[in-house]
Design an enzyme around this catalytic site. Sequence first.
Site, short mmCIF file in Angstrom:
data_model
loop_
_atom_site.label_atom_id
_atom_site.label_comp_id
_atom_site.label_asym_id
_atom_site.label_seq_id
_atom_site.Cartn_x
_atom_site.Cartn_y
_atom_site.Cartn_z
N GLU A 287 -6.00 -3.24 -1.31
CA GLU A 287 -6.53 -4.36 -0.54
C GLU A 287 -7.70 -5.06 -1.23
O GLU A 287 -8.15 -6.11 -0.79
CB GLU A 287 -6.99 -3.87 0.85
CG GLU A 287 -5.85 -3.51 1.80
CD GLU A 287 -5.36 -2.08 1.66
OE1 GLU A 287 -5.61 -1.46 0.60
OE2 GLU A 287 -4.73 -1.58 2.61
N LYS B 67 -14.60 18.19 9.95
CA LYS B 67 -15.62 18.19 11.00
C LYS B 67 -15.81 19.62 11.47
O LYS B 67 -14.99 20.15 12.22
CB LYS B 67 -15.20 17.27 12.14
CG LYS B 67 -15.16 15.82 11.67
CD LYS B 67 -14.74 14.86 12.75
CE LYS B 67 -14.76 13.46 12.16
NZ LYS B 67 -13.62 12.65 12.55
N TRP C 76 -20.34 17.16 9.20
CA TRP C 76 -19.24 16.75 8.30
C TRP C 76 -19.36 17.44 6.96
O TRP C 76 -20.43 17.53 6.37
CB TRP C 76 -19.28 15.23 8.07
CG TRP C 76 -18.84 14.45 9.25
CD1 TRP C 76 -18.61 14.91 10.52
CD2 TRP C 76 -18.58 13.04 9.28
NE1 TRP C 76 -18.21 13.89 11.33
CE2 TRP C 76 -18.19 12.72 10.61
CE3 TRP C 76 -18.61 12.02 8.34
CZ2 TRP C 76 -17.84 11.43 11.00
CZ3 TRP C 76 -18.28 10.74 8.72
CH2 TRP C 76 -17.89 10.45 10.04
N THR D 184 0.86 -1.18 0.00
CA THR D 184 0.00 0.00 0.00
C THR D 184 0.89 1.23 0.00
O THR D 184 1.99 1.20 0.56
CB THR D 184 -0.88 0.05 1.26
OG1 THR D 184 0.00 0.00 2.39
CG2 THR D 184 -1.84 -1.10 1.31
P1 AMP Z 1 -4.72 2.57 -3.29
O1 AMP Z 1 -4.67 1.44 -2.34
O2 AMP Z 1 -3.42 3.31 -3.40
O3 AMP Z 1 -5.25 2.15 -4.61
O4 AMP Z 1 -5.74 3.64 -2.70
C1 AMP Z 1 -7.07 3.30 -2.41
C2 AMP Z 1 -7.84 4.52 -2.00
O5 AMP Z 1 -7.95 5.43 -3.09
C3 AMP Z 1 -9.27 4.25 -1.60
O6 AMP Z 1 -9.38 3.77 -0.28
C4 AMP Z 1 -9.91 5.62 -1.78
O7 AMP Z 1 -9.64 6.47 -0.69
C5 AMP Z 1 -9.17 6.15 -3.00
N1 AMP Z 1 -9.98 5.93 -4.20
C6 AMP Z 1 -9.83 4.97 -5.13
N2 AMP Z 1 -10.75 5.12 -6.12
C7 AMP Z 1 -11.51 6.19 -5.80
C8 AMP Z 1 -12.63 6.85 -6.39
N3 AMP Z 1 -13.14 6.46 -7.55
N4 AMP Z 1 -13.17 7.90 -5.74
C9 AMP Z 1 -12.66 8.32 -4.56
N5 AMP Z 1 -11.60 7.76 -3.96
C10 AMP Z 1 -11.03 6.70 -4.56
#
Ligand code: AMP
Length: 549
Positions: free
Chosen positions: A334, A442, A447, A185
Amino acid sequence: MLGLMQDTPLLLSSVIDYAARYHGGVEVVSKTEAGRIERSTYAAVAKRARRLAAALRGLGVQPGERVASLAVNSARHLELYYGATGAGAILNTVNPRLFPEQIAYILEHAENRLVFLDPAFVALLEPFAGQIPSIQGFVLLCEREAMPKSSLANLMCFEDLIDAQADDAPWTPVGERDGAILCYTSGTTGSPKGVLYSHRSLVLHAFCATAADGMGLSSRDSVLLVTPLFHVNAWGVPFSAAMCGAKLVLPGAALDGESLYNLLRDEACTFSLGVPTVWLGFLDFISAHGERLSLSSLALERVLVGGSAAPRALIEKFDWLLGVYVIHAWGMTETSPLATIGTPLPEHAKLERQARYDIQSRQGRAIYGVELRIIDEAGLELPADGVATGELQVRGPWVLRQYFKADEPAVDADGWFTTGDVARLLPDGFLQITDRSKDVIKSGGEWISSIDLENAAVAHPEIREAAVIGVPHPKWQERPLLLVVPRPGAAPAKEDILRFLANRVARWWLPDDVIVVPELPHTATGKLLKTALRETYRDHLSRADIEAN
Ligand code: AMP
């Protein structure tokens, strides 16, 4: 009583074997560092992956051991996907845009035995790679003639390595539950955490991602794979495309608007995918040069956007300028990553454009296999009524159970994984992400969604990119602060931006201040780095002059 059907294991090797057998002549096109176009096919990729599997066995790599890649999108990197996993090894795809300390941490934590890398990343590794005890050698993904001089110990050339092996070398037998690919990650806080996908989880994910209500891929598609192979398996496309014989176009390191446009045009691409920042650059290029380009000759039909929220302005522009349908998807490392995809329902066919953009701005619906729910602070499930917002949880056969080398599961007793995203679920199944839980603002007990405010801001004609953060406020606990990057040549005024927003969001959501900045910080995967912004601007609204307001 057990069913009486065959228990054929779901293996990645079966995917590339299928592509080689039924779509062997379909092209896999790579753009090199030097800008040259190299053409291969699925048949050639499969042969070279088999050779690589044999070479890895020859080097003593045992099933279950890790080898790393540090590379942009190219046919050799794709061969590594199939060759390493076909040798029973686990491919640890490492993001070269991370800080050197993070790269060193990942290489060491995964105990990689070999590192496959592009020549462009040699200088990045040289200072520290020698100190990682597990690494026994480095393999450069290039021609023999392109081998650079380097202080990296035991340096090999990919072509030499596979040269001595046979096209029909066997795959190493593995089980479908064995690990195949390991991604870390990008975590903006704490150490990166490893997510270990199995052959089975990747094949199941690829099936569902390929489906018509997923990415809708077929042998008639030509796919420009902008999403890096080092970011969550390039969203599964290396497997989905091979599974249906779609042509694959791998753009290398040049992801600027003009380079992408040229590839889309020259390779007759029908489908592409990537994060919003890449597409914002692409659309800027199209807007600026549209008159001299023959846009109508592009074959592009649909673009999958994810990784961060796709701004509505981006969805609209793709439609107006190119007649391209944006499919908005949500997922995370994940979740392999695809969990929801925004293909329309039958009732959306009759919608007029603005209403359709509203639907496209949401993050899509769960694909088969993925279950979603939202919970409140006490952990109780909230209704999917389009009103309640809560923390998003997910479970399914391609959702993480436990991080690599962790002692404890990452899920609760019922298998729910808490995503860290705050969302709303609509009765028709659509998901709407309102924030990362850490980014929610917040204000006075209510929110405010930073994503909604950012989307409203980038609809302003003079704003290219926007970030909204919550900063401490003496009266309201937190208030929104808006940072904007202007479009080239534009100089938007604060009052004008606030007036623009006043027509689009609730009054109490209006940012307390607007700051124009030349650029915004991003993570290695192209997301806004809000931790850095919060640090820089934490005192911005607690100053006495603002307190007086
Ligand atoms: P990663 O593990 O680097 O792919 O990041 C995942 C995170 O990216 C998610 O938990 C979201 O916070 C954000 N994310 C992925 N796709 C979207 C989307 N279409 N809209 C908003 N946030 C997103």
